[in-house]
Design an enzyme around this catalytic site. Sequence first.
Site, short mmCIF file in Angstrom:
data_model
loop_
_atom_site.label_atom_id
_atom_site.label_comp_id
_atom_site.label_asym_id
_atom_site.label_seq_id
_atom_site.Cartn_x
_atom_site.Cartn_y
_atom_site.Cartn_z
N HIS A 49 0.84 -1.20 0.00
CA HIS A 49 0.00 0.00 0.00
C HIS A 49 0.88 1.25 0.00
O HIS A 49 2.10 1.16 0.20
CB HIS A 49 -0.94 0.00 1.21
CG HIS A 49 -0.25 0.09 2.53
ND1 HIS A 49 -0.12 -1.00 3.38
CD2 HIS A 49 0.36 1.10 3.17
CE1 HIS A 49 0.54 -0.64 4.46
NE2 HIS A 49 0.85 0.64 4.36
P1 TYD Z 1 -1.68 -2.50 7.58
O1 TYD Z 1 -1.19 -1.09 7.69
O2 TYD Z 1 -2.41 -2.88 6.33
O3 TYD Z 1 -0.45 -3.50 7.83
P2 TYD Z 1 0.67 -4.06 6.81
O4 TYD Z 1 1.08 -2.93 5.96
O5 TYD Z 1 1.76 -4.57 7.67
O6 TYD Z 1 0.11 -5.19 6.04
O7 TYD Z 1 -2.57 -2.81 8.85
C1 TYD Z 1 -3.02 -4.12 9.13
C2 TYD Z 1 -4.36 -4.00 9.86
O8 TYD Z 1 -4.19 -3.31 11.10
C3 TYD Z 1 -5.42 -3.23 9.08
O9 TYD Z 1 -6.67 -3.88 9.30
C4 TYD Z 1 -5.45 -1.87 9.73
C5 TYD Z 1 -5.04 -2.15 11.15
N1 TYD Z 1 -4.29 -1.05 11.78
C6 TYD Z 1 -4.87 -0.30 12.80
O10 TYD Z 1 -6.02 -0.53 13.20
N2 TYD Z 1 -4.15 0.72 13.37
C7 TYD Z 1 -2.89 1.02 12.98
O11 TYD Z 1 -2.24 1.95 13.53
C8 TYD Z 1 -2.30 0.25 11.89
C9 TYD Z 1 -0.90 0.54 11.40
C10 TYD Z 1 -3.03 -0.77 11.34
#
Ligand code: TYD
Length: 138
Positions: A49
């Site tokens: 992303h």
């Molecule tokens: P995401 O940022 O997509 O993680 P990665 O890039 O490692 O795959 O986040 C994973 C999940 O966690 C998504 O459902 C959003 C949630 N999340 C929160 O609720 N709060 C936060 O501060 C972060 C970073 C993620």
Amino acid sequence: MYKIININTIKTEKEGELSFFQSNDDVDFVINRIYYIHGVKKNTKRGKHAHKKLQQILFCPYGSIDIILDDGYDVRVITLDNPTIGLIIGPAIWREMIWKVDDSVLCVAASLLYDESDYIRDYNEFKNYVKGTKNNGD
Ligand code: TYD
């Protein structure tokens, strides 16, 4: 925009090292949120992303993680495998993270509170977003 920084580190002879950074001095945004990713097995890929506004500093206090960075034009891989190295990532950078060692820890200090509407999770949408911001002179 992304860049690598050396994190301030105080070394002692027998008691290890202490690393630190703070808003304004070391990162030019105010830190509003900390999160960290742990319990991840080798070869796992996360991320996939970009963000519209968020600024972040990533660091890896334990293990080794490849960070693949794509600004819409060039792709570069930066390996975080040293607790004294920080990677600052600004808006409009597509990132993927690949765990190279079981249980490596990825820590992130971020400029904004969590907001799903700041994410771009579709790669084609990201490419269009980059083209749009460039044409607008942003
Ligand atoms: P995401 O940022 O997509 O993680 P990665 O890039 O490692 O795959 O986040 C994973 C999940 O966690 C998504 O459902 C959003 C949630 N999340 C929160 O609720 N709060 C936060 O501060 C972060 C970073 C993620």
